[in-house]
Motif scaffolding. Structure first.
Motif, PDB file in Angstrom:
ATOM      1  N   GLN A  52       0.940  -1.261   0.033  1.00 34.19           N
ATOM      2  CA  GLN A  52       0.221  -0.056  -0.002  1.00 34.19           C
ATOM      3  C   GLN A  52       1.021   1.381  -0.113  1.00 34.19           C
ATOM      4  OE1 GLN A  52      -2.308   0.869   3.500  1.00 34.19           O
ATOM      5  NE2 GLN A  52      -4.099   0.879   2.183  1.00 34.19           N
ATOM      6  N   LYS A  53       1.932   1.167   0.954  1.00 33.22           N
ATOM      7  CA  LYS A  53       2.860   2.309   0.823  1.00 33.22           C
ATOM      8  C   LYS A  53       3.369   2.657  -0.602  1.00 33.22           C
ATOM      9  CE  LYS A  53       3.633   5.201   3.737  1.00 33.22           C
ATOM     10  NZ  LYS A  53       2.457   5.795   4.353  1.00 33.22           N
ATOM     11  N   LEU A  54       3.734   1.541  -0.998  1.00 32.41           N
ATOM     12  CA  LEU A  54       4.393   1.625  -2.435  1.00 32.41           C
ATOM     13  C   LEU A  54       3.570   2.179  -3.345  1.00 32.41           C
ATOM     14  CD1 LEU A  54       7.165   1.053  -3.894  1.00 32.41           C
ATOM     15  CD2 LEU A  54       6.495  -1.335  -4.453  1.00 32.41           C
ATOM     16  N   LEU A  55       2.406   1.640  -3.436  1.00 31.18           N
ATOM     17  CA  LEU A  55       1.402   2.216  -4.189  1.00 31.18           C
ATOM     18  C   LEU A  55       1.099   3.753  -4.272  1.00 31.18           C
ATOM     19  CD1 LEU A  55      -0.649   1.255  -6.372  1.00 31.18           C
ATOM     20  CD2 LEU A  55      -2.510   0.964  -4.659  1.00 31.18           C
ATOM     21  N   GLN A  56       0.849   4.263  -2.931  1.00 28.23           N
ATOM     22  CA  GLN A  56       0.887   5.671  -2.706  1.00 28.23           C
ATOM     23  C   GLN A  56       1.743   6.471  -3.190  1.00 28.23           C
ATOM     24  OE1 GLN A  56       0.237   5.626   1.442  1.00 28.23           O
ATOM     25  NE2 GLN A  56      -1.812   4.930   1.533  1.00 28.23           N
ATOM     26  N   LEU A  57       3.124   6.020  -2.608  1.00 32.17           N
ATOM     27  CA  LEU A  57       4.464   6.575  -3.031  1.00 32.17           C
ATOM     28  C   LEU A  57       4.399   6.910  -4.540  1.00 32.17           C
ATOM     29  CD1 LEU A  57       6.767   5.453  -0.365  1.00 32.17           C
ATOM     30  CD2 LEU A  57       5.637   7.673  -0.634  1.00 32.17           C
ATOM     31  N   LEU A  58       4.121   5.639  -5.288  1.00 33.20           N
ATOM     32  CA  LEU A  58       4.372   5.558  -6.641  1.00 33.20           C
ATOM     33  C   LEU A  58       3.274   6.655  -7.384  1.00 33.20           C
ATOM     34  CD1 LEU A  58       5.056   2.036  -8.010  1.00 33.20           C
ATOM     35  CD2 LEU A  58       6.563   4.044  -8.205  1.00 33.20           C
ATOM     36  N   GLN A  59       2.004   6.427  -6.885  1.00 33.35           N
ATOM     37  CA  GLN A  59       1.099   7.447  -7.358  1.00 33.35           C
ATOM     38  C   GLN A  59       1.451   8.865  -7.119  1.00 33.35           C
ATOM     39  OE1 GLN A  59      -2.388   5.594  -5.825  1.00 33.35           O
ATOM     40  NE2 GLN A  59      -2.837   4.603  -7.623  1.00 33.35           N
ATOM     41  N   ALA A  60       2.177   8.979  -6.144  1.00 28.97           N
ATOM     42  CA  ALA A  60       2.486  10.726  -5.782  1.00 28.97           C
ATOM     43  C   ALA A  60       3.890  10.861  -6.393  1.00 28.97           C
ATOM     44  CB  ALA A  60       2.548  10.896  -4.320  1.00 28.97           C
ATOM     45  N   LEU A  61       4.564   9.964  -7.098  1.00 29.23           N
ATOM     46  CA  LEU A  61       5.683  10.017  -7.760  1.00 29.23           C
ATOM     47  C   LEU A  61       6.786  10.342  -6.906  1.00 29.23           C
ATOM     48  CD1 LEU A  61       4.864  11.804 -11.145  1.00 29.23           C
ATOM     49  CD2 LEU A  61       5.540   9.306 -10.869  1.00 29.23           C
ATOM     50  N   LYS A  62       6.695   9.871  -5.671  1.00 30.64           N
ATOM     51  CA  LYS A  62       7.910  10.146  -4.832  1.00 30.64           C
ATOM     52  C   LYS A  62       8.829   9.081  -4.839  1.00 30.64           C
ATOM     53  CE  LYS A  62       5.428  12.808  -1.337  1.00 30.64           C
ATOM     54  NZ  LYS A  62       4.807  12.664  -0.243  1.00 30.64           N
ATOM     55  N   ILE A  63       9.847   9.208  -5.776  1.00 31.98           N
ATOM     56  CA  ILE A  63      10.705   8.100  -6.215  1.00 31.98           C
ATOM     57  C   ILE A  63      11.571   7.658  -5.052  1.00 31.98           C
ATOM     58  CG2 ILE A  63      12.596   7.406  -7.723  1.00 31.98           C
ATOM     59  CD1 ILE A  63       9.881   7.737  -8.945  1.00 31.98           C
ATOM     60  N   GLY A  64      12.043   8.736  -4.398  1.00 31.24           N
ATOM     61  CA  GLY A  64      13.144   8.524  -3.300  1.00 31.24           C
ATOM     62  C   GLY A  64      12.630   7.258  -2.283  1.00 31.24           C
ATOM     63  N   LEU A  65      11.258   7.596  -1.656  1.00 35.44           N
ATOM     64  CA  LEU A  65      10.793   7.006  -0.919  1.00 35.44           C
ATOM     65  C   LEU A  65      10.297   5.797  -1.193  1.00 35.44           C
ATOM     66  CD1 LEU A  65       8.635   9.542   1.053  1.00 35.44           C
ATOM     67  CD2 LEU A  65      10.489   8.341   1.961  1.00 35.44           C
ATOM     68  N   SER A  66       9.797   5.688  -2.554  1.00 34.77           N
ATOM     69  CA  SER A  66       9.427   4.370  -3.174  1.00 34.77           C
ATOM     70  C   SER A  66      10.643   3.385  -3.261  1.00 34.77           C
ATOM     71  CB  SER A  66       8.406   4.391  -4.337  1.00 34.77           C
ATOM     72  OG  SER A  66       9.123   5.420  -5.377  1.00 34.77           O
ATOM     73  N   VAL A  67      11.683   4.030  -3.519  1.00 36.57           N
ATOM     74  CA  VAL A  67      12.858   3.289  -3.859  1.00 36.57           C
ATOM     75  C   VAL A  67      13.219   2.438  -2.652  1.00 36.57           C
ATOM     76  CG1 VAL A  67      15.256   3.130  -4.096  1.00 36.57           C
ATOM     77  CG2 VAL A  67      13.774   4.550  -5.907  1.00 36.57           C
ATOM     78  N   GLU A  68      13.189   3.216  -1.495  1.00 36.37           N
ATOM     79  CA  GLU A  68      13.453   2.703  -0.182  1.00 36.37           C
ATOM     80  C   GLU A  68      12.469   1.476   0.157  1.00 36.37           C
ATOM     81  OE1 GLU A  68      12.923   5.414   3.373  1.00 36.37           O
ATOM     82  OE2 GLU A  68      14.527   6.506   2.359  1.00 36.37           O
ATOM     83  N   ILE A  69      11.460   1.712  -0.086  1.00 34.47           N
ATOM     84  CA  ILE A  69      10.326   0.394  -0.064  1.00 34.47           C
ATOM     85  C   ILE A  69      10.654  -0.481  -0.934  1.00 34.47           C
ATOM     86  CG2 ILE A  69       7.833  -0.113   0.119  1.00 34.47           C
ATOM     87  CD1 ILE A  69       7.832   1.993   2.023  1.00 34.47           C
ATOM     88  N   GLY A  70      11.081  -0.304  -2.171  1.00 33.69           N
ATOM     89  CA  GLY A  70      11.218  -1.271  -2.985  1.00 33.69           C
ATOM     90  C   GLY A  70      12.633  -1.923  -2.741  1.00 33.69           C
ATOM     91  N   ILE A  71      13.424  -1.539  -2.165  1.00 38.92           N
ATOM     92  CA  ILE A  71      14.581  -2.138  -1.629  1.00 38.92           C
ATOM     93  C   ILE A  71      14.193  -3.162  -0.540  1.00 38.92           C
ATOM     94  CG2 ILE A  71      16.846  -1.884  -0.148  1.00 38.92           C
ATOM     95  CD1 ILE A  71      17.326   0.654  -1.717  1.00 38.92           C
ATOM     96  N   THR A  72      13.175  -2.812   0.416  1.00 39.21           N
ATOM     97  CA  THR A  72      12.862  -3.623   1.529  1.00 39.21           C
ATOM     98  C   THR A  72      12.264  -4.876   0.778  1.00 39.21           C
ATOM     99  OG1 THR A  72      12.429  -1.709   2.866  1.00 39.21           O
ATOM    100  CG2 THR A  72      11.459  -3.777   3.387  1.00 39.21           C
TER     101      THR A  72
END
Ligand SMILES: Nc1ncnc2c1ncn2[C@@H]1O[C@H](COP(=O)(O)OP(=O)(O)OP(=O)(O)O)[C@@H](O)[C@H]1O
Ligand SMILES: [Mg+2]
Lengths: 286, 654
Positions: free
Chosen positions: B290-310
């Motif tokens: 869910q976090k990833l989805l929200q961040l991607l939709q908001a185009l917050k790349i840095g934060l979504s990269v963090e989640i992606g790594i996890t």
């Protein structure tokens, strides 16, 4: 003790599986102590196997996730024996087959010969009255095989039982057998003592099957005895129980035409025709 | 022997002729499309069957009249109860048994000990490190939300898989019923599972858990069946001769002897669960997804990269741990070994736990990392990404423009311009060529319902995206595979990379492409291409590597040079394996295209998302089945081709 022989695919394994009712025979019946096992219910059959039968498999059939000790204890576990006594018994059986100290090993960590010994120990754990062995030594190299045969004879001497033993190897059969059954295409061609199989084959197939066998190792002096009928009896006698192979050197050097033969108890049985014996040892004159 | 080749070539000639005839008909229809009656361009309204309504009626019946609702709700309550326990323990949600949260150091330590027990210190470092990373980055709660679903769902679906697998193994009938169901289930896209679950359970964590259970059962059924079949008959007979009853035989002989296969099934269940639980964010499953989805939709790349790594690290850890478990072999202890020596791992674990709890008393940081204490990579990552993007922007811009104007739009238009009749006949021609009349009929049986469902245009858009992506994936993957297989160590390394990439939940692939291309068709295609290239590289390497050395030596002795050996010997012999890879690539592409719908495509996936938000089961399942049928058509064609080719080659080798 019965040894079953025959070419690959002649139905030897199928025969013992029928005897153990691992597969149902399409016709005929197998009786054990007067009970037809074909007519038994599943629970009767399980009970019979738990108390009376043991089987050694061609490719071991060990459970890969259990140690040697647990494998040997498995049949005892199945019949609900308590843990302490079944472990003690399994230890004893493993020691009997010379695997003391390897109790904790897993099948994968043992050599082929050792695995087979675990199989043998397992099949003996319940002290079976009927013991099936399906080519137990075929996967072994000649040296170990010889060793295992000696061990087998020792075990056999220790516990008198009905044994059905399958092998491809005629020498092995001769060493071990009381009687040999020769099979072809799913049927028994002849079932007789080793000596009679060689000397009096019932069919051409049996004759061909045994043609390469060294007769002198099979035939005993007693088998060639002829009545005295007034011939002179002199000189040292040979033992009726010895094979011609064992007597070969003596027979070839001896100059007498007829040699006296005595039974193990010393009684005189008759005379051995030396020419006939030499024919068997060296093959007939051509 | 002499008659056989003759009759075979007779059949083949016949096949070729029929297929060519059909192809000519298809082309004629295409050329004359302007003069065709409208009914051949698109099926007439009258031929469209309201599948969706039928399914809805069926579901309404199940729900209202059969009272299935109460049953599913009861099951959901059990799942919810279990979820609450894990949630309490893992991140301290205030539910029974109110013991948690377990300090994160204890969990990280446990993971490390587990890794050490299963795969030595490297796995220990990986497993422990992953959890430390999660904690210090302040993602603990989300990751534990995700993990708690996996912890609850996997055992349940393993159990279910074992039961159904044993059933299929015992009864021929059950197998015959299950087999086609499994085939369809494994080609249904993720969303198709979600819609019925939303209808029956609602949204939220328990719906997420249940959809995860359903989605991950099929591989376990398959592996159970496979494992039970593979147990050597002598082991079973030895069990019988030991006097085992049927139950004893099953629990103490068959299942333990099938250990490796069953554990590989467990591995697949866990990986499928992870993939699903991340996607279940679409039906309100909280956690990393869910976090990833929200961040991607908001185009917050840095934060979504963090989640992606996890997510990626979690995937690797779970995969490695369960695989190590599957391949672990029992080992004996020396006679007379002490308790400590026999239970080294247990002792180690106790020590680690003790240390962890001691730490957590010293400083609450080791129980829970507060939001403001969490580290973040977002700022430097964003800076780096921005720098990188300004650097490559001219290239990506041009690429985007080129692809859209010159490839994607023209291709899409031409796919849409194809008359239905032409597609059907053309497909029959391909089917006939590959597998004779039977294959042709199978293809039609799969594709005709799609035409009759009324979703033809959407389906053609999906087909066009998959087509473009797989074509690009082939262009990338084949040379990479050929290059990769040239040296054994390089091949090994590439295979490891492919294996690792395959464990990632598909969602992850969207992060870099959105970063590069923004939100549009090109991004979707790029994500699908990356995802679909992996199996092609993998199977190309495997196929090339498995060509018998003797054959290659024989060719070398005939004076062929490396190039000739590659083109004349190795590639032709590798074709069957490569076809299997292409098949997997198409399946991956289909799934990915559907998932990528939320970036904004116009295909079946988009419609499926709409069905999901309006909880329209009938529509959702119709669309899902349409996707599944496309997949099954390709699956049938490519695998039949591969099998035939294999047979021919083996026939050639004698
Ligand atoms: N009496 C029979 N009736 C029906 N089928 C039989 C019979 N005997 C043997 N067969 C069939 O022949 C095949 C081979 O038999 P089996 O495995 O018993 O051979 P084997 O003598 O043990 O060979 P090997 O020496 O290779 O172990 C089996 O598939 C079995 O079904
Ligand atoms: Mg046999």
């Amino acid at each position: 003790m019965l040894v079953v022989m025959g070419l690959s695919g002649s139905g030897k394994s199928t025969l013992v599986r029928c005897l153990a009712r691992l597969i149902d025979a399409t016709s005929g019946s197998v009786t054990i102590e007067g009970n037809d096992i074909g007519a038994m219910t599943e629970s009767q059959l399980i009970d019979l196997r738990r108390r009376k039968m043991g089987m050694v498999f061609q490719s071991f059939g060990l459970l890969p996730h259990r140690t040697a000790l647990e494998n040997v204890a498995f049949p005892l576990e199945m019949r609900g024996q308590d843990r302490v006594s079944r472990i003690a018994r399994a230890r004893e059986m493993l020691a009997l087959v010379g695997l003391a100290g390897r109790e904790g090993y897993f099948p994968r960590e043992l050599s082929g010969g050792q695995q087979q010994r675990v199989g043998i120990a397992r099949s003996l754990a319940v002290e079976p009255d009927i013991w099936f062995l399906d080519e137990p030594f075929s996967a072994l190299d000649p040296l170990i095989r010889r060793e295992m045969q000696d061990e087998f004879l020792r075990l056999k001497g220790m516990m008198a039982k009905t044994i059905v033993f399958i092998t491809h190897d005629f020498d092995e059969a001769i060493r071990l057998a009381d009687r040999i059954a020769i099979m072809k295409d799913g049927a028994v061609e002849q079932c007789d003592t080793p000596e009679r199989i060689v000397m009096a084959p019932a069919t051409d197939y049996v004759a061909k099957f045994t043609s390469a066998v060294d007769r002198s190792r099979v035939v005993h002096a007693g088998a060639l005895v002829v009545p005295v009928e007034g011939r002179s009896v002199q000189g040292p006698a040979v033992d009726a129980g010895d094979t011609l192979h064992a007597l070969a050197r003596q027979l070839l050097c001896d100059m007498r035409d007829h040699i006296p033969v005595t039974a193990p108890n010393g009684a005189m049985l008759g005379l051995l025709d030396r020419a006939a014996a030499v024919d068997i040892i060296l093959g007939p004159e051509t | 022997m002499t008659a056989l080749p003759g009759s075979q070539s007779g059949i083949r000639l016949d096949r070729k002729a029929v297929s060519r005839l059909l192809l000519v008909a298809a082309v004629l229809l295409l050329i004359g499309r302007n003069h065709l009656p409208a009914g051949l361009l698109r099926l007439p309204e009258a031929a469209v069957i309201p599948f969706a309504d039928w399914i809805n009626i069926g579901f309404a019946f199940l729900r209202d009249d059969l009272g299935l609702m109460t049953l599913t709700r009861a099951f959901a309550d059990v799942v919810e109860f279990l979820l609450d326990i894990t949630a309490n323990l893992l991140y301290g949600k205030s539910r029974w048994p109110n013991l948690g949260p377990i300090p994160w150091v204890a969990i990280a330590g446990t993971a490390a000990v587990l890794g050490h027990a299963l795969g030595g210190w490297r796995l220990a470092a990986l497993a422990g490190g992953t959890f430390v990373w999660i904690a210090v980055m302040g993602q603990w709660k989300w990751a534990m939300e995700t993990l708690s679903v996996i912890i609850v769902a996997s055992p349940l679906s393993i159990l279910l898989g074992l039961l159904l697998g044993s059933l299929a193994w015992r009864s021929k009938l059950a197998e015959q019923i299950l087999n086609p169901l499994l085939n369809i289930a494994q080609s249904l896209p993720h969303f198709a599972y979600m819609i019925p679950v939303v209808v029956f359970i609602g949204v939220g964590p328990k719906a997420g858990a249940i959809v995860t259970i359903i989605f991950s059962v099929p591989p376990m059924i398959r592996m159970t069946l496979l494992g039970l079949r593979a147990v050597s008959p002598e082991i079973i007979e030895s069990g019988k001769m030991s006097g085992a009853t049927r139950w004893q035989l099953m629990t103490r002989v068959r299942l333990p002897a099938a250990r490796t296969e069953l554990l590989i099934g467990v591995n697949q269940v866990i990986m499928q669960s992870l993939a699903m639980v991340v996607l279940a964010s679409f039906i309100g499953m909280p956690g990393l997804g869910q976090k990833l989805l929200q961040l991607l939709q908001a185009l917050k790349i840095g934060l979504s990269v963090e989640i992606g790594i996890t997510v990626v690290m979690l995937a690797i850890v779970l995969d490695r741990l369960s695989k190590a478990w599957a391949h672990q072999q029992p080992e004996h202890h020396d006679v007379g070994a002490s308790w400590l020596a026999r239970h080294r791992m247990l002792a180690l674990w106790l020590v680690v736990l003790l240390a962890a709890f001691a730490l957590s008393f010293v400083d609450p940081y080791f129980v829970e990392v507060e939001r403001k204490q969490a580290l973040s990579l977002a700022v430097p990552v964003d800076a780096a990404v921005n720098g990188f993007i300004t650097l490559v922007n001219p290239v990506t811009d041009w690429l985007r423009w080129f692809l859209i104007t010159w490839v994607l739009i023209p291709l899409r238009d031409s796919f849409l311009a194809l008359p239905v009749a032409s597609v059907l006949i053309g497909l029959a021609a391909v089917g006939w060529r590959i597998g004779g009349r039977r294959s042709a009929l199978i293809c039609l049986a799969f594709v005709l319902p799609i035409a009759m469902s009324g979703w033809w245009d959407r389906a053609m858009i999906t087909v066009y995206m998959v087509f473009v992506s797989v074509a690009l994936a082939l262009m990338l993957g084949l040379p990479l595979g050929v290059l990769g297989s040239s040296r054994p160590e390089r091949a090994g390394r590439l295979l490891l990379i492919c294996d690792t990439l395959q464990t990632f939940p598909s969602f992850i692939y969207l992060i870099p492409v959105i970063m590069l291309f923004g939100v549009n068709d090109v991004a979707v295609v790029a994500a699908v291409v990356v995802f679909a290239t992996v199996p092609i590289v993998r199977y190309t390497i495997e196929g090339l590597r498995n060509v018998p050395a003797e054959t290659i030596e024989a060719a070398a002795m005939s004076g062929a040079n490396q190039r000739q050996i590659l083109w004349q010997v190795r590639l032709p012999l590798a074709v069957p394996t490569m076809l299997v890879g292409a098949n997997q690539s198409v399946m991956f592409a289909l799934f990915m295209v559907i998932i990528a719908a939320f970036i904004g495509t116009q295909d079946l996936g988009q419609e499926m998302q709409r069905a999901l938000s309006s909880t329209d089961v009938g529509k959702g399942l119709t669309l899902g089945l349409a996707v599944a049928f496309m997949g099954l058509t390709v699956d049938h064609l490519l695998l039949t081709w591969s099998r035939n080719r294999n047979r021919e080659l083996r026939g050639l080798n004698g």
